[in-house]
Design a protein around this motif. Sequence first.
Motif, PDB file in Angstrom:
ATOM      1  N   PHE A  48       0.833  -1.204   0.000  1.00 23.10           N
ATOM      2  CA  PHE A  48       0.000   0.000   0.000  1.00 23.10           C
ATOM      3  C   PHE A  48       0.868   1.254   0.000  1.00 23.10           C
ATOM      4  N   ARG A  49       0.527   2.183  -0.873  1.00 25.08           N
ATOM      5  CA  ARG A  49       1.320   3.392  -1.048  1.00 25.08           C
ATOM      6  C   ARG A  49       0.825   4.505  -0.130  1.00 25.08           C
ATOM      7  N   CYS A  50       1.758   5.321   0.318  1.00 25.10           N
ATOM      8  CA  CYS A  50       1.461   6.404   1.261  1.00 25.10           C
ATOM      9  C   CYS A  50       2.098   7.703   0.750  1.00 25.10           C
ATOM     10  N   PHE A  51       1.568   8.814   1.208  1.00 24.89           N
ATOM     11  CA  PHE A  51       2.128  10.119   0.842  1.00 24.89           C
ATOM     12  C   PHE A  51       3.210  10.532   1.831  1.00 24.89           C
ATOM     13  N   SER A  52       4.228  11.195   1.314  1.00 28.82           N
ATOM     14  CA  SER A  52       5.205  11.866   2.166  1.00 28.82           C
ATOM     15  C   SER A  52       5.522  13.207   1.530  1.00 28.82           C
ATOM     16  N   ASN A  53       6.018  14.126   2.351  1.00 31.86           N
ATOM     17  CA  ASN A  53       6.412  15.420   1.794  1.00 31.86           C
ATOM     18  C   ASN A  53       7.346  16.123   2.771  1.00 31.86           C
ATOM     19  N   ASN A  54       7.855  17.256   2.336  1.00 38.51           N
ATOM     20  CA  ASN A  54       8.832  17.988   3.131  1.00 38.51           C
ATOM     21  C   ASN A  54       8.322  19.364   3.532  1.00 38.51           C
ATOM     22  N   VAL A  55       6.983  19.582   3.414  1.00 38.41           N
ATOM     23  CA  VAL A  55       6.404  20.899   3.667  1.00 38.41           C
ATOM     24  C   VAL A  55       5.541  20.914   4.926  1.00 38.41           C
ATOM     25  N   LYS A  56       4.586  19.969   5.016  1.00 39.68           N
ATOM     26  CA  LYS A  56       3.658  19.977   6.145  1.00 39.68           C
ATOM     27  C   LYS A  56       3.040  18.593   6.331  1.00 39.68           C
ATOM     28  N   GLU A  57       2.446  18.396   7.478  1.00 34.60           N
ATOM     29  CA  GLU A  57       1.770  17.132   7.759  1.00 34.60           C
ATOM     30  C   GLU A  57       0.456  17.064   6.972  1.00 34.60           C
ATOM     31  N   ILE A  58       0.214  15.923   6.361  1.00 40.34           N
ATOM     32  CA  ILE A  58      -1.021  15.709   5.613  1.00 40.34           C
ATOM     33  C   ILE A  58      -1.968  14.875   6.474  1.00 40.34           C
ATOM     34  N   ARG A  59      -3.086  15.492   6.874  1.00 40.22           N
ATOM     35  CA  ARG A  59      -4.117  14.788   7.646  1.00 40.22           C
ATOM     36  C   ARG A  59      -5.406  14.618   6.845  1.00 40.22           C
ATOM     37  N   THR A  60      -5.740  15.601   6.028  1.00 40.31           N
ATOM     38  CA  THR A  60      -6.948  15.574   5.206  1.00 40.31           C
ATOM     39  C   THR A  60      -6.588  15.983   3.781  1.00 40.31           C
ATOM     40  N   PRO A  61      -7.485  15.769   2.822  1.00 34.66           N
ATOM     41  CA  PRO A  61      -7.197  16.185   1.443  1.00 34.66           C
ATOM     42  C   PRO A  61      -6.866  17.663   1.309  1.00 34.66           C
ATOM     43  N   ALA A  62      -7.404  18.496   2.186  1.00 28.89           N
ATOM     44  CA  ALA A  62      -7.119  19.934   2.110  1.00 28.89           C
ATOM     45  C   ALA A  62      -5.625  20.221   2.249  1.00 28.89           C
ATOM     46  N   ASP A  63      -4.927  19.357   2.971  1.00 29.47           N
ATOM     47  CA  ASP A  63      -3.484  19.544   3.173  1.00 29.47           C
ATOM     48  C   ASP A  63      -2.671  19.224   1.920  1.00 29.47           C
ATOM     49  N   MET A  64      -3.308  18.577   0.940  1.00 29.00           N
ATOM     50  CA  MET A  64      -2.606  18.203  -0.289  1.00 29.00           C
ATOM     51  C   MET A  64      -2.538  19.358  -1.289  1.00 29.00           C
ATOM     52  N   LYS A  65      -3.414  20.329  -1.116  1.00 34.46           N
ATOM     53  CA  LYS A  65      -3.557  21.378  -2.127  1.00 34.46           C
ATOM     54  C   LYS A  65      -2.244  22.105  -2.417  1.00 34.46           C
ATOM     55  N   GLY A  66      -1.873  22.098  -3.694  1.00 31.60           N
ATOM     56  CA  GLY A  66      -0.690  22.830  -4.142  1.00 31.60           C
ATOM     57  C   GLY A  66       0.629  22.112  -3.969  1.00 31.60           C
ATOM     58  N   LEU A  67       0.648  20.960  -3.285  1.00 26.21           N
ATOM     59  CA  LEU A  67       1.907  20.226  -3.111  1.00 26.21           C
ATOM     60  C   LEU A  67       2.321  19.562  -4.417  1.00 26.21           C
ATOM     61  N   LYS A  68       3.601  19.628  -4.733  1.00 27.68           N
ATOM     62  CA  LYS A  68       4.127  18.959  -5.924  1.00 27.68           C
ATOM     63  C   LYS A  68       4.498  17.530  -5.540  1.00 27.68           C
ATOM     64  N   ILE A  69       3.724  16.560  -6.033  1.00 27.25           N
ATOM     65  CA  ILE A  69       3.894  15.162  -5.641  1.00 27.25           C
ATOM     66  C   ILE A  69       4.378  14.334  -6.823  1.00 27.25           C
ATOM     67  N   ARG A  70       5.484  13.650  -6.633  1.00 22.37           N
ATOM     68  CA  ARG A  70       6.007  12.767  -7.687  1.00 22.37           C
ATOM     69  C   ARG A  70       5.141  11.518  -7.784  1.00 22.37           C
ATOM     70  N   VAL A  71       4.831  11.112  -9.034  1.00 26.42           N
ATOM     71  CA  VAL A  71       4.073   9.897  -9.289  1.00 26.42           C
ATOM     72  C   VAL A  71       4.735   9.100 -10.415  1.00 26.42           C
ATOM     73  N   MET A  72       4.374   7.820 -10.506  1.00 25.16           N
ATOM     74  CA  MET A  72       4.804   6.979 -11.613  1.00 25.16           C
ATOM     75  C   MET A  72       4.039   7.377 -12.878  1.00 25.16           C
ATOM     76  N   PRO A  73       4.468   6.877 -14.050  1.00 24.68           N
ATOM     77  CA  PRO A  73       3.718   7.146 -15.280  1.00 24.68           C
ATOM     78  C   PRO A  73       2.489   6.252 -15.396  1.00 24.68           C
ATOM     79  N   ASN A  74       1.691   6.242 -14.340  1.00 28.98           N
ATOM     80  CA  ASN A  74       0.447   5.486 -14.309  1.00 28.98           C
ATOM     81  C   ASN A  74      -0.691   6.500 -14.328  1.00 28.98           C
TER      82      ASN A  74
END
Length: 352
Positions: free
Chosen positions: A156-182
């Motif tokens: 199971f895949r999880c999010f990580s980042n170097n800006v802030k803690e992600i608790r809800t989808p609102a915390d994802m807004k504007g973050l640059k997240i690397r993904v596979m070519p899927n």
Amino acid sequence: MSFKRISLGLSAVLFLLITFCISPAAPAAEYTMKISLPSPMTEWTQFNEPYAVLKTEIEKRSGGRIEVKLYPAGVLGDMTSATDQVRRGIIQGAQVGDGWIANHFAEIQLISIPYVFKDRDVAWYVLDGAFGKEMLAEYTRKTNLRLLDLTENGGFRCFSNNVKEIRTPADMKGLKIRVMPNPAHQATVEALGAIKVVLPLAELYTALKTKVADGQENAVATFLVPKLWEVQKYMTLDGHFYSVNSVIMNNDWYMKLPKDLQAAIDQAAVISKTVNRGVCTALETKGIEFVQKQGMKVYAPTLKEKEMFKELSQKPVIEFLKEDFKKKNADLKWFDKFFSAVDEAEKALGYK
């Protein structure tokens, strides 16, 4: 000492020398199976033990008639190049992730619908059951390639980042997240308000360090391999995708093998898959403890919070995939088959 005794002794020595010098070596393998692996074979990772076991089991079960040669760390080229080499018969197999399989087989993306599996038990039940077998057969029918089995790409895949803690989808807004070519992965990240950054795993560490990407999404087992805890502060255990990989095989080569050697490969694949799942499950547990000790802040969303992620992402991704299926001439009936298989699994496992 008599001449006769000396003569007998020399004869014995001569016999041993002749025996060792002219006794035939072990017979050469009748078949060679070259498999490209994109990652280094680092011990006690999902990139080593399952494939080391696969090699040993194929060679053992074939009685040495098949020699397996593993080429790790992408020495034969990236996944796209390796897949092309398999198709052309230059090599016999290549380990690839579901993102690369999706490039030529849209149906594999169903497994990437976000938050569709409650846990590993449900995923294994679906993939090992009638649905999984039918999908593998469809893959061969459409591509004339063969998937050796569906194993965990870390789980199971999880999010990580170097800006802030992600608790809800609102915390994802504007973050640059690397993904596979899927495409399903990319659509999910965008549905959650983040900005997709498509990069190969080999470039991920540098991209995070140089802030080309703020964060990424991977299974914990995969997160450990490039030491991403060195360039990430926060991890959220939301488990949005259950990611799979497999070994693509040249089907023509496989079908020309004697039936007993085909069986040897199939049996070895089951054992390798079992090792893969055990390693990934263990690494997830131990890995969470490890990254916390390295200073990362790890958050496990509540059921209510996970439902927020699911509600925001699942429907848009399903709609996106249906359009993608139409463009790629994939049968939309696969959606019903997949969700029926998930429902059956949940009932059989006591979730419903």
